[in-house]
Design an enzyme around this catalytic site. Sequence first.
Site, short mmCIF file in Angstrom:
data_model
loop_
_atom_site.label_atom_id
_atom_site.label_comp_id
_atom_site.label_asym_id
_atom_site.label_seq_id
_atom_site.Cartn_x
_atom_site.Cartn_y
_atom_site.Cartn_z
N ARG A 109 10.18 15.28 -3.77
CA ARG A 109 9.82 13.89 -4.10
C ARG A 109 8.48 13.48 -3.50
O ARG A 109 7.68 12.80 -4.12
CB ARG A 109 10.87 12.93 -3.54
CG ARG A 109 12.09 12.87 -4.34
CD ARG A 109 13.15 12.06 -3.61
NE ARG A 109 14.29 12.00 -4.50
CZ ARG A 109 14.54 11.01 -5.33
NH1 ARG A 109 13.79 9.93 -5.33
NH2 ARG A 109 15.57 11.05 -6.13
N TYR A 217 18.92 23.70 -5.52
CA TYR A 217 17.79 24.29 -6.23
C TYR A 217 16.61 24.50 -5.30
O TYR A 217 16.50 23.84 -4.27
CB TYR A 217 17.39 23.47 -7.47
CG TYR A 217 17.09 22.00 -7.28
CD1 TYR A 217 15.86 21.54 -6.84
CD2 TYR A 217 18.05 21.05 -7.62
CE1 TYR A 217 15.60 20.18 -6.73
CE2 TYR A 217 17.79 19.69 -7.50
CZ TYR A 217 16.56 19.26 -7.06
OH TYR A 217 16.30 17.92 -6.94
P1 FAD Z 1 12.05 2.99 -6.18
O1 FAD Z 1 11.84 4.43 -5.92
O2 FAD Z 1 13.25 2.34 -5.60
O3 FAD Z 1 10.74 2.25 -5.70
C1 FAD Z 1 10.68 0.86 -5.55
C2 FAD Z 1 9.50 0.56 -4.63
O4 FAD Z 1 9.32 -0.84 -4.58
C3 FAD Z 1 9.74 1.02 -3.20
O5 FAD Z 1 8.59 1.69 -2.74
C4 FAD Z 1 10.02 -0.27 -2.45
O6 FAD Z 1 9.62 -0.20 -1.09
C5 FAD Z 1 9.20 -1.25 -3.24
N1 FAD Z 1 9.72 -2.62 -3.20
C6 FAD Z 1 11.01 -3.01 -3.31
N2 FAD Z 1 11.12 -4.33 -3.24
C7 FAD Z 1 9.86 -4.81 -3.08
C8 FAD Z 1 9.32 -6.12 -2.94
N3 FAD Z 1 10.12 -7.20 -2.96
N4 FAD Z 1 7.97 -6.26 -2.80
C9 FAD Z 1 7.16 -5.17 -2.80
N5 FAD Z 1 7.62 -3.91 -2.91
C10 FAD Z 1 8.96 -3.73 -3.06
N6 FAD Z 1 15.71 10.88 -10.92
C11 FAD Z 1 15.18 11.91 -11.65
O7 FAD Z 1 14.38 11.66 -12.57
N7 FAD Z 1 15.50 13.21 -11.36
C12 FAD Z 1 16.36 13.54 -10.35
O8 FAD Z 1 16.64 14.72 -10.12
C13 FAD Z 1 16.95 12.48 -9.58
N8 FAD Z 1 17.81 12.77 -8.58
C14 FAD Z 1 18.33 11.75 -7.84
C15 FAD Z 1 19.22 12.05 -6.81
C16 FAD Z 1 19.78 11.05 -6.03
C17 FAD Z 1 20.76 11.40 -4.94
C18 FAD Z 1 19.43 9.70 -6.29
C19 FAD Z 1 20.01 8.58 -5.48
C20 FAD Z 1 18.54 9.37 -7.32
C21 FAD Z 1 18.00 10.39 -8.11
N9 FAD Z 1 17.10 10.11 -9.15
C22 FAD Z 1 16.58 11.14 -9.90
C23 FAD Z 1 16.74 8.71 -9.48
C24 FAD Z 1 15.36 8.35 -8.95
O9 FAD Z 1 15.28 8.62 -7.57
C25 FAD Z 1 15.06 6.85 -9.16
O10 FAD Z 1 15.47 6.46 -10.45
C26 FAD Z 1 13.56 6.58 -9.02
O11 FAD Z 1 13.12 6.97 -7.74
C27 FAD Z 1 13.25 5.10 -9.26
O12 FAD Z 1 11.88 4.87 -9.01
P2 FAD Z 1 11.31 3.39 -8.93
O13 FAD Z 1 9.87 3.54 -8.59
O14 FAD Z 1 11.69 2.64 -10.16
O15 FAD Z 1 12.10 2.70 -7.75
#
Ligand code: FAD
Length: 423
Positions: A109, A217
């Site tokens: 990641r 993996y």
């Molecule tokens: P997030 O990664 O949650 O990022 C949100 C960001 O916003 C963070 O940096 C946070 O600090 C910031 N933030 C939050 N609130 C605020 C605020 N109020 N003001 C300013 N900043 C804020 N997905 C895959 O595609 N492949 C996989 O193999 C996979 N495996 C997974 C395994 C596990 C165990 C889990 C739990 C999830 C997995 N996922 C996988 C899902 C994936 O991790 C998430 O869907 C993805 O990381 C979401 O990204 P995002 O940027 O939308 O949200």
Amino acid sequence: TADAHRPDALVIGGGIGGLSAALALTRKGLRVRLHERAARFGEVGAGLQIAPNCTRILADHGLLDEAVALGVLPEHIVMKDAVDAGELTRLDLQDLERRYGFPYLVIHRGDLHGIFLRACERGGVELVNGSHCVAYENIPGGARVTFAGGGSDEAEVVIAADGLHSVARGLLVRDEPVGSAYVAYRAALPFDEVRGNGVHERDVVVYVGPRCHFVQYPLRAGRMLNQVAVFESPKALAGEADWGTPDELDRAFDGTCAQIRKGLPLMWRDRWWRMFDRDPITNWVDGRIALLGDAAHPPLQYMAQGAVMAIEDGWVLAEHVGAQRPRRSRRSSGVDWAAALAAYEAVRPEHCGRVITTARAWGEFWHHDGTRRLRRNALLRSRDTYDYTFTDWIYGPTALTPEQEPEPCPTIPLDSVELGTPA
Ligand code: FAD
């Protein structure tokens, strides 16, 4: 107010979704400022599976070679029974790459996050840390965000990529994350610590078992092994507030095969991830504020499509912006945001909603016990390795416009399975 420093777009949240959206919009000529709550950018040090519907987009962004160099292109995804370790079915990932035109990648990641962060820096995205966004509002000609501590920022559009606990989502729906009573433990460790244990060096292996599953993996050109152990927490079912704790981990895998039991002592035990999703919603846009990534569609991770969908979201939105060939003036980017956001909202929620509901169904299917486990195993064993019925709608090219008549999601015909001699 149109000042020379005002960006065209604000992105809130610097996870993989926010960074990839900022990059995609910048590539279409927009000025983007990204606000991240944390003092530093980063990701959890575990693995991610990135399917062809996303490596296709990494290639479009010019980032696929770097991602492949940092990650691993596994040879197969092998599904095994967690109890007896018997193989149930597999995907041949070289054939899969031929079918979809792009590879199936596994990557740390932190490495994927870093690839997007560096690409944003090169592309001129303005990256701001320590901005905790507490409120969103539409204003004439744009939208404004307010930060804890009182400051604010505004632009023509605000993309809220603020994750599962999104503040912006509250503008569109009054819902809460849905708890699944399942919890994930993770670990990423030097491969040398497990070599000789029978761990597959070039495959993604998923052991499916009663109320639990276990994934292994390779990462980082095979130098690391990623492990994920997921189970249903008895404490959660009993309604206890403090659930999914490490004392539940080992017991959850009682009765599983030697391969899993060798892996369990290597799990990180100081941090765990309770698994939530949210019910699908079809409305992601409020005026000039749009949800993206987990803020819009947090799934259970059983299809490994959460980060993938987030990256698709930003790409789709940017393609609609780019298709307008916006002519910048002194006062604006020239983007017809109503049109771009409507096009985005016309296509993405339908697909992501299907992933959310299908991931729930897959979780249930993986975690069967008793006769249903035997039916599941018989069904998976009878599957042709080269049958792509269950992957075409996910791994095919990311749609930019809604299909007139979407193909129905294939259902799992568990109850029609005839059981012969139990395996
Ligand atoms: P997030 O990664 O949650 O990022 C949100 C960001 O916003 C963070 O940096 C946070 O600090 C910031 N933030 C939050 N609130 C605020 C605020 N109020 N003001 C300013 N900043 C804020 N997905 C895959 O595609 N492949 C996989 O193999 C996979 N495996 C997974 C395994 C596990 C165990 C889990 C739990 C999830 C997995 N996922 C996988 C899902 C994936 O991790 C998430 O869907 C993805 O990381 C979401 O990204 P995002 O940027 O939308 O949200």
